[in-house]
Design a protein around this motif. Structure first.
Motif, PDB file in Angstrom:
ATOM      1  N   HIS A   1       1.222 -23.505  22.484  1.00 15.53           N
ATOM      2  CA  HIS A   1       1.656 -23.305  21.104  1.00 15.53           C
ATOM      3  C   HIS A   1       0.470 -22.793  20.287  1.00 15.53           C
ATOM      4  CE1 HIS A   1       3.871 -26.634  22.950  1.00 15.53           C
ATOM      5  NE2 HIS A   1       4.895 -26.360  22.153  1.00 15.53           N
ATOM      6  N   LEU A   2       0.617 -21.627  19.683  1.00 20.69           N
ATOM      7  CA  LEU A   2      -0.378 -21.132  18.728  1.00 20.69           C
ATOM      8  C   LEU A   2       0.118 -21.460  17.326  1.00 20.69           C
ATOM      9  CD1 LEU A   2      -3.072 -19.511  19.195  1.00 20.69           C
ATOM     10  CD2 LEU A   2      -1.568 -19.689  21.191  1.00 20.69           C
ATOM     11  N   THR A   3      -0.668 -22.211  16.579  1.00 26.63           N
ATOM     12  CA  THR A   3      -0.276 -22.584  15.226  1.00 26.63           C
ATOM     13  C   THR A   3      -0.651 -21.477  14.248  1.00 26.63           C
ATOM     14  OG1 THR A   3      -0.593 -24.920  15.731  1.00 26.63           O
ATOM     15  CG2 THR A   3      -0.531 -24.307  13.411  1.00 26.63           C
ATOM     16  N   VAL A   4       0.333 -20.985  13.514  1.00 24.11           N
ATOM     17  CA  VAL A   4       0.120 -19.953  12.495  1.00 24.11           C
ATOM     18  C   VAL A   4       0.901 -20.376  11.255  1.00 24.11           C
ATOM     19  CG1 VAL A   4       0.281 -17.511  11.896  1.00 24.11           C
ATOM     20  CG2 VAL A   4      -0.063 -18.189  14.291  1.00 24.11           C
ATOM     21  N   THR A   5       0.217 -20.773  10.212  1.00 21.08           N
ATOM     22  CA  THR A   5       0.886 -21.265   9.002  1.00 21.08           C
ATOM     23  C   THR A   5       1.321 -20.145   8.074  1.00 21.08           C
ATOM     24  OG1 THR A   5      -1.297 -21.567   8.031  1.00 21.08           O
ATOM     25  CG2 THR A   5      -0.270 -23.505   8.988  1.00 21.08           C
ATOM     26  N   THR A   6       0.603 -19.034   8.099  1.00 19.18           N
ATOM     27  CA  THR A   6       0.878 -17.921   7.206  1.00 19.18           C
ATOM     28  C   THR A   6       0.232 -16.664   7.771  1.00 19.18           C
ATOM     29  OG1 THR A   6       0.512 -17.018   4.973  1.00 19.18           O
ATOM     30  CG2 THR A   6      -1.153 -18.522   5.811  1.00 19.18           C
ATOM     31  N   MET A   7       0.819 -15.510   7.458  1.00 17.45           N
ATOM     32  CA  MET A   7       0.198 -14.245   7.851  1.00 17.45           C
ATOM     33  C   MET A   7      -0.704 -13.709   6.739  1.00 17.45           C
ATOM     34  SD  MET A   7       1.052 -13.870  10.922  1.00 17.45           S
ATOM     35  CE  MET A   7       0.247 -12.271  11.149  1.00 17.45           C
TER      36      MET A   7
ATOM     37  N   ALA B   1       4.210 -18.941  25.967  1.00 16.88           N
ATOM     38  CA  ALA B   1       3.443 -19.169  24.745  1.00 16.88           C
ATOM     39  C   ALA B   1       4.293 -18.793  23.538  1.00 16.88           C
ATOM     40  CB  ALA B   1       2.159 -18.347  24.754  1.00 16.88           C
ATOM     41  N   GLY B   2       4.233 -19.612  22.510  1.00 11.77           N
ATOM     42  CA  GLY B   2       5.000 -19.353  21.304  1.00 11.77           C
ATOM     43  C   GLY B   2       4.225 -19.714  20.062  1.00 11.77           C
ATOM     44  N   VAL B   3       4.915 -19.653  18.929  1.00 10.91           N
ATOM     45  CA  VAL B   3       4.272 -19.830  17.628  1.00 10.91           C
ATOM     46  C   VAL B   3       4.859 -21.036  16.910  1.00 10.91           C
ATOM     47  CG1 VAL B   3       3.926 -18.810  15.344  1.00 10.91           C
ATOM     48  CG2 VAL B   3       3.713 -17.387  17.397  1.00 10.91           C
ATOM     49  N   LEU B   4       3.980 -21.900  16.429  1.00  8.75           N
ATOM     50  CA  LEU B   4       4.348 -22.988  15.538  1.00  8.75           C
ATOM     51  C   LEU B   4       3.955 -22.583  14.121  1.00  8.75           C
ATOM     52  CD1 LEU B   4       3.218 -26.274  17.330  1.00  8.75           C
ATOM     53  CD2 LEU B   4       5.502 -25.272  17.231  1.00  8.75           C
ATOM     54  N   CYS B   5       4.929 -22.347  13.284  1.00  3.48           N
ATOM     55  CA  CYS B   5       4.647 -22.069  11.877  1.00  3.48           C
ATOM     56  C   CYS B   5       4.596 -23.410  11.156  1.00  3.48           C
ATOM     57  CB  CYS B   5       5.733 -21.166  11.297  1.00  3.48           C
ATOM     58  SG  CYS B   5       5.431 -20.646   9.590  1.00  3.48           S
ATOM     59  N   SER B   6       3.557 -24.161  11.456  1.00  6.95           N
ATOM     60  CA  SER B   6       3.455 -25.524  10.954  1.00  6.95           C
ATOM     61  C   SER B   6       2.036 -25.820  10.482  1.00  6.95           C
ATOM     62  CB  SER B   6       3.817 -26.524  12.060  1.00  6.95           C
ATOM     63  OG  SER B   6       5.158 -26.360  12.460  1.00  6.95           O
ATOM     64  N   PRO B   7       1.929 -26.579   9.394  1.00  7.82           N
ATOM     65  CA  PRO B   7       3.051 -27.096   8.623  1.00  7.82           C
ATOM     66  C   PRO B   7       3.574 -26.080   7.607  1.00  7.82           C
ATOM     67  CG  PRO B   7       1.023 -27.878   7.666  1.00  7.82           C
ATOM     68  CD  PRO B   7       0.638 -27.086   8.888  1.00  7.82           C
TER      69      PRO B   7
ATOM     70  N   GLY C   1       5.781 -10.858  21.271  1.00  8.97           N
ATOM     71  CA  GLY C   1       6.504 -11.266  22.475  1.00  8.97           C
ATOM     72  C   GLY C   1       6.538 -12.762  22.682  1.00  8.97           C
ATOM     73  N   ALA C   2       6.462 -13.535  21.582  1.00  4.52           N
ATOM     74  CA  ALA C   2       6.423 -14.992  21.687  1.00  4.52           C
ATOM     75  C   ALA C   2       7.644 -15.533  22.420  1.00  4.52           C
ATOM     76  CB  ALA C   2       6.342 -15.617  20.297  1.00  4.52           C
ATOM     77  N   SER C   3       7.424 -16.562  23.222  1.00  5.25           N
ATOM     78  CA  SER C   3       8.511 -17.206  23.950  1.00  5.25           C
ATOM     79  C   SER C   3       9.432 -17.968  23.017  1.00  5.25           C
ATOM     80  CB  SER C   3       7.950 -18.179  24.990  1.00  5.25           C
ATOM     81  OG  SER C   3       7.087 -17.533  25.890  1.00  5.25           O
ATOM     82  N   PHE C   4       8.894 -18.447  21.909  1.00  4.05           N
ATOM     83  CA  PHE C   4       9.689 -19.256  20.987  1.00  4.05           C
ATOM     84  C   PHE C   4       9.028 -19.255  19.612  1.00  4.05           C
ATOM     85  CE2 PHE C   4       6.661 -21.970  23.200  1.00  4.05           C
ATOM     86  CZ  PHE C   4       6.019 -22.612  22.148  1.00  4.05           C
ATOM     87  N   PHE C   5       9.771 -19.769  18.647  1.00  5.95           N
ATOM     88  CA  PHE C   5       9.273 -19.901  17.277  1.00  5.95           C
ATOM     89  C   PHE C   5       9.799 -21.213  16.724  1.00  5.95           C
ATOM     90  CE2 PHE C   5       9.734 -19.283  12.651  1.00  5.95           C
ATOM     91  CZ  PHE C   5       8.444 -18.910  12.324  1.00  5.95           C
ATOM     92  N   ALA C   6       8.930 -21.998  16.078  1.00 12.49           N
ATOM     93  CA  ALA C   6       9.331 -23.283  15.514  1.00 12.49           C
ATOM     94  C   ALA C   6       8.522 -23.555  14.262  1.00 12.49           C
ATOM     95  CB  ALA C   6       9.133 -24.400  16.536  1.00 12.49           C
ATOM     96  N   ALA C   7       9.023 -24.458  13.447  1.00 13.86           N
ATOM     97  CA  ALA C   7       8.315 -24.797  12.208  1.00 13.86           C
ATOM     98  C   ALA C   7       8.700 -26.203  11.768  1.00 13.86           C
ATOM     99  CB  ALA C   7       8.657 -23.795  11.112  1.00 13.86           C
ATOM    100  N   ASN C   8       7.763 -26.885  11.140  1.00 12.38           N
ATOM    101  CA  ASN C   8       8.007 -28.214  10.594  1.00 12.38           C
ATOM    102  C   ASN C   8       7.334 -28.339   9.231  1.00 12.38           C
ATOM    103  OD1 ASN C   8       9.443 -29.715  12.752  1.00 12.38           O
ATOM    104  ND2 ASN C   8       7.603 -29.212  13.925  1.00 12.38           N
ATOM    105  N   PRO C   9       7.968 -29.051   8.294  1.00 13.77           N
ATOM    106  CA  PRO C   9       7.358 -29.240   6.970  1.00 13.77           C
ATOM    107  C   PRO C   9       6.097 -30.097   7.033  1.00 13.77           C
ATOM    108  CG  PRO C   9       9.720 -29.692   6.923  1.00 13.77           C
ATOM    109  CD  PRO C   9       9.325 -29.615   8.367  1.00 13.77           C
ATOM    110  N   LEU C  10       5.313 -29.996   5.993  1.00 16.36           N
ATOM    111  CA  LEU C  10       4.052 -30.730   5.881  1.00 16.36           C
ATOM    112  C   LEU C  10       4.275 -32.235   5.982  1.00 16.36           C
ATOM    113  CD1 LEU C  10       0.991 -30.773   5.157  1.00 16.36           C
ATOM    114  CD2 LEU C  10       1.692 -30.836   2.754  1.00 16.36           C
TER     115      LEU C  10
END
Length: 347
Positions: free
Chosen positions: A182-188, A220-226, A249-258
């Protein structure tokens, strides 16, 4: 003068406060080296793999953190509480980093005792590839232990481009275990990311890492967290991360609030007061009584993330995906291949 009055006038005469065992170990740790506003110290540990005790329904039963403290200094980090066990302050979390010298050896012994199928998470509290890993190579030693076993479910969380140094081991681990990175990316938004995560690599570099891992056949995918209320929770902001994840080409995308632990409140509220003062009262109301956002807010974010996953044809964290080469976007691969030679392992 009474004895207790003398002690209060002369602090050195007061009885020394007894530290707990872990805090004593931390207090006696010698200084190994220093970095930018940071000290690095070795710490003794009896175990590399800890049993997770949580009521939050986490998708793993064991966790590995090669370091105590994290130099990336993310303003929202919930793991600052870990330094309280060392009887240090939450601010020390990013200033005094402890490394577990024998973690690889311990991990090898402990993996031999775990049942096949055990779900293990690497990097739940601190980033396994923070800057000190370049020299200490403790995370790599743990990966080497996994590369000699098989049958586990290993989830990795990081923000670091340094993970690509160990792609050889990750490929072998992916062959032997159920591996998800999981690569964590909160914002671009690069400027906002620099404020939120002062010493972490840029968002575009993290997406580049996702691309490289996928091309190597690693899930490998992206965690848009928090998701940070009022700051990064708009459709535009989350959508930009989802779009970049799809492009990589991320395998998945997920996000959780702060999730805002009490120990993190002062650091995060100071950040909000300095950069988003109009949001401060809302944060005090939202997190004054609980570390969690409301059920209504969680549902709104979940619905938005589900919509974005459908729009960008992104998978879910717990869904298996086709191998990397079946998911590649040729025109983007060509563009990023030309970029790769110019992108450093740095922020």
């Amino acid at each position: 003068m009474a004895k207790n009055s003398t002690a209060s006038l002369f602090p050195s005469a007061e009885p020394a406060r007894r530290l707990n065992l872990l805090a004593r170990s931390a207090a006696s740790a010698p200084l190994d080296s220093t970095g930018h506003l940071t000290q690095y110290r070795p710490i003794q540990t009896r175990s590399a793999i800890s049993r997770v005790q949580s009521k939050r329904g986490l998708p793993f039963t064991h966790a590995i953190n090669p370091y105590r403290g994290c130099e990336f200094a993310c303003r929202y980090c919930y793991a600052r509480y870990a330094h309280e066990f060392l009887e240090l302050t939450p601010e020390d979390f990013e200033r005094i980093i402890y490394f577990k010298e024998n973690a690889g050896w311990l991990a090898a012994r402990e993996l031999a005792r775990l049942k096949p199928g055990t779900e293990i998470a690497l990097g739940t509290a601190t980033d396994p590839w923070q800057p000190i890993e370049r020299r200490q190579r403790i995370t790599r030693s743990i990966l080497q232990a996994f590369a000699k076993t098989s049958g586990f479910s290993l989830g990795i969380v990081t923000k670091s481009t340094l993970i690509l140094r160990d792609i050889d081991l990750l490929k072998e681990i992916s062959r032997r275990h159920a591996l998800t990175v999981h690569l964590t990316v909160t914002t671009m938004d690069t400027e906002l990311a620099r404020l939120l995560e002062p010493r972490a690599p840029r968002p575009d570099l993290r997406m580049w890492v996702v691309r490289r891992l996928r091309e190597a056949g690693i899930r490998a995918g992206v965690l848009c967290s928090p998701i940070i209320p009022g700051i990064t929770d708009s459709r535009k902001s989350i959508g930009a991360v989802a779009e970049a994840a799809a492009g990589a080409g991320a395998s998945f995308f997920a996000a959780n609030p702060l999730f805002l632990q009490p120990c993190s409140l002062p650091t995060f509220f100071k950040f909000v007061e300095e950069h988003f003062p109009g949001q401060l009262d809302a944060y005090r109301r939202r997190y004054g009584a609980s570390a969690f956002v409301s059920a209504e807010y969680r549902k709104r974010i979940a619905d938005l993330v589900n919509a974005l996953c459908r729009e960008y044809k992104l998978g879910r964290r717990h869904q298996p995906m086709p191998p990397a080469r079946e998911n590649r976007l040729p025109e983007l691969v060509q563009i990023q291949t030309r970029m790769q030679a110019q992108l450093p392992f740095s922020a």
